[in-house]
Design a protein around this motif. Structure first.
Motif, PDB file in Angstrom:
ATOM      1  N   UNK A  41       0.861  -1.395  -0.061  1.00  0.00           N
ATOM      2  CA  UNK A  41      -0.046  -0.037  -0.058  1.00  0.00           C
ATOM      3  C   UNK A  41       0.802   1.220   0.109  1.00  0.00           C
ATOM      4  N   UNK A  42       2.197   1.246   0.361  1.00  0.00           N
ATOM      5  CA  UNK A  42       2.890   2.373   0.510  1.00  0.00           C
ATOM      6  C   UNK A  42       3.360   2.674  -0.968  1.00  0.00           C
ATOM      7  N   UNK A  43       3.743   1.659  -1.740  1.00  0.00           N
ATOM      8  CA  UNK A  43       3.858   1.932  -3.112  1.00  0.00           C
ATOM      9  C   UNK A  43       2.727   2.467  -3.641  1.00  0.00           C
ATOM     10  N   UNK A  44       1.419   2.002  -3.716  1.00  0.00           N
ATOM     11  CA  UNK A  44       0.332   2.458  -4.272  1.00  0.00           C
ATOM     12  C   UNK A  44       0.062   4.020  -4.067  1.00  0.00           C
ATOM     13  N   UNK A  45       0.398   4.274  -2.539  1.00  0.00           N
ATOM     14  CA  UNK A  45       0.237   5.586  -2.300  1.00  0.00           C
ATOM     15  C   UNK A  45       1.320   6.588  -2.888  1.00  0.00           C
ATOM     16  N   UNK A  46       2.499   6.145  -3.118  1.00  0.00           N
ATOM     17  CA  UNK A  46       3.402   6.812  -3.682  1.00  0.00           C
ATOM     18  C   UNK A  46       3.201   7.106  -5.174  1.00  0.00           C
ATOM     19  N   UNK A  47       2.957   6.105  -5.934  1.00  0.00           N
ATOM     20  CA  UNK A  47       2.360   6.131  -7.218  1.00  0.00           C
ATOM     21  C   UNK A  47       1.054   7.192  -7.522  1.00  0.00           C
ATOM     22  N   UNK A  48       0.483   7.146  -6.612  1.00  0.00           N
ATOM     23  CA  UNK A  48      -0.882   8.220  -6.803  1.00  0.00           C
ATOM     24  C   UNK A  48      -0.036   9.633  -6.495  1.00  0.00           C
ATOM     25  N   UNK A  49       0.706   9.647  -5.569  1.00  0.00           N
ATOM     26  CA  UNK A  49       1.554  10.992  -5.371  1.00  0.00           C
ATOM     27  C   UNK A  49       2.336  11.266  -6.438  1.00  0.00           C
ATOM     28  N   UNK A  50       2.920  10.618  -7.088  1.00  0.00           N
ATOM     29  CA  UNK A  50       3.742  10.779  -8.481  1.00  0.00           C
ATOM     30  C   UNK A  50       2.945  11.510  -9.492  1.00  0.00           C
ATOM     31  N   UNK A  51       1.596  11.263  -9.577  1.00  0.00           N
ATOM     32  CA  UNK A  51       0.773  11.845 -10.565  1.00  0.00           C
ATOM     33  C   UNK A  51       0.759  13.096 -10.754  1.00  0.00           C
ATOM     34  N   UNK A  52       1.128  13.747  -9.389  1.00  0.00           N
ATOM     35  CA  UNK A  52       0.698  15.268  -9.481  1.00  0.00           C
ATOM     36  C   UNK A  52       1.978  16.046  -9.346  1.00  0.00           C
ATOM     37  N   UNK A  53       2.038  17.299  -9.798  1.00  0.00           N
ATOM     38  CA  UNK A  53       3.161  18.323  -9.700  1.00  0.00           C
ATOM     39  C   UNK A  53       3.385  18.896  -8.166  1.00  0.00           C
ATOM     40  N   UNK A  54       2.277  18.903  -7.429  1.00  0.00           N
ATOM     41  CA  UNK A  54       2.513  19.383  -6.214  1.00  0.00           C
ATOM     42  C   UNK A  54       3.363  18.527  -5.199  1.00  0.00           C
ATOM     43  N   UNK A  55       3.846  19.384  -4.055  1.00  0.00           N
ATOM     44  CA  UNK A  55       4.688  18.776  -3.161  1.00  0.00           C
ATOM     45  C   UNK A  55       3.504  18.086  -2.390  1.00  0.00           C
ATOM     46  N   UNK A  56       3.672  16.781  -1.953  1.00  0.00           N
ATOM     47  CA  UNK A  56       2.690  15.992  -1.193  1.00  0.00           C
ATOM     48  C   UNK A  56       3.360  15.532  -0.121  1.00  0.00           C
ATOM     49  N   UNK A  57       2.845  15.883   1.146  1.00  0.00           N
ATOM     50  CA  UNK A  57       3.528  15.350   2.496  1.00  0.00           C
ATOM     51  C   UNK A  57       2.296  14.943   3.327  1.00  0.00           C
ATOM     52  N   UNK A  58       2.668  14.231   4.311  1.00  0.00           N
ATOM     53  CA  UNK A  58       1.672  13.953   5.291  1.00  0.00           C
ATOM     54  C   UNK A  58       2.452  13.722   6.886  1.00  0.00           C
ATOM     55  N   UNK A  59       1.370  14.293   7.714  1.00  0.00           N
ATOM     56  CA  UNK A  59       1.913  14.432   9.095  1.00  0.00           C
ATOM     57  C   UNK A  59       1.141  13.397   9.816  1.00  0.00           C
ATOM     58  N   UNK A  60       2.293  12.890  10.631  1.00  0.00           N
ATOM     59  CA  UNK A  60       1.553  11.881  11.475  1.00  0.00           C
ATOM     60  C   UNK A  60       2.489  12.039  13.007  1.00  0.00           C
ATOM     61  N   UNK A  61       1.836  12.798  13.982  1.00  0.00           N
ATOM     62  CA  UNK A  61       2.365  13.050  15.194  1.00  0.00           C
ATOM     63  C   UNK A  61       2.986  14.229  14.820  1.00  0.00           C
ATOM     64  N   UNK A  62       3.971  14.023  15.284  1.00  0.00           N
ATOM     65  CA  UNK A  62       5.309  15.118  15.104  1.00  0.00           C
ATOM     66  C   UNK A  62       6.119  15.041  13.781  1.00  0.00           C
ATOM     67  N   UNK A  63       5.898  13.807  13.116  1.00  0.00           N
ATOM     68  CA  UNK A  63       6.718  13.542  11.951  1.00  0.00           C
ATOM     69  C   UNK A  63       5.930  14.178  10.627  1.00  0.00           C
ATOM     70  N   UNK A  64       6.802  14.288   9.644  1.00  0.00           N
ATOM     71  CA  UNK A  64       6.145  14.680   8.317  1.00  0.00           C
ATOM     72  C   UNK A  64       7.027  13.764   7.381  1.00  0.00           C
ATOM     73  N   UNK A  65       6.216  13.132   6.330  1.00  0.00           N
ATOM     74  CA  UNK A  65       6.811  12.210   5.585  1.00  0.00           C
ATOM     75  C   UNK A  65       6.395  12.657   4.002  1.00  0.00           C
ATOM     76  N   UNK A  66       7.349  12.622   3.263  1.00  0.00           N
ATOM     77  CA  UNK A  66       7.361  12.827   1.784  1.00  0.00           C
ATOM     78  C   UNK A  66       6.286  11.675   1.254  1.00  0.00           C
TER      79      UNK A  66
END
Length: 87
Positions: A18-43
Motif C-alpha cells: 500500500x505504501x507503493x500504491x500511495x507513492x504512485x498516486x502522489x507521483x501523478x501530481x506536480x504538487x509537493x505532497x507530504x503527510x503529518x503523523x504525530x510530530x513527524x512529516x513524511x514525503x
C-alpha cells in the motif's frame, strides 16, 4: 496549500504494497505532497519515507499539498486511502 486528515483503514497499515500504491498516486501530481503523523512529516512521493512513518491501521494522518494542482492532488490522495490502497 490545502490539507485534510484521513484515517488509514488497511488492516495491516502502510506496509510495502500500500505504501507503493500511495507513492504512485502522489507521483501523478506536480504538487509537493507530504503527510503529518504525530510530530513527524513524511514525503508521500518516497516509499522509504512512507514506510519510515510506521503508519498502522486506525492511525490518522494529515495530507498537505502545495503547488499548482494541490486541490486535485489532495482529492486523489484522500480517495486512494479511502479506497484501501489496492487492498
Amino acid at each position: 496549500m490545502v490539507s485534510q486528515k484521513v484515517v488509514i483503514k488497511n488492516p495491516t497499515g502502510l506496509h510495502l504494497r500500500p505504501a507503493g500504491v500511495l507513492c504512485q498516486e502522489a507521483m501523478r501530481y506536480k504538487s509537493l505532497i507530504t503527510f503529518k503523523y504525530g510530530d513527524n512529516t513524511a514525503n508521500a512521493k518516497s516509499v522509504l519515507s512512507v514506510l519510515g512513518a510506521c503508519i498502522k491501521s486506525g492511525d490518522e494522518i494529515e495530507f498537505v499539498c502545495t503547488g499548482e494542482d494541490e486541490g486535485e492532488a489532495l482529492q486523489g490522495m484522500v480517495l486512494a486511502v479511502e479506497s484501501g490502497l489496492g487492498e
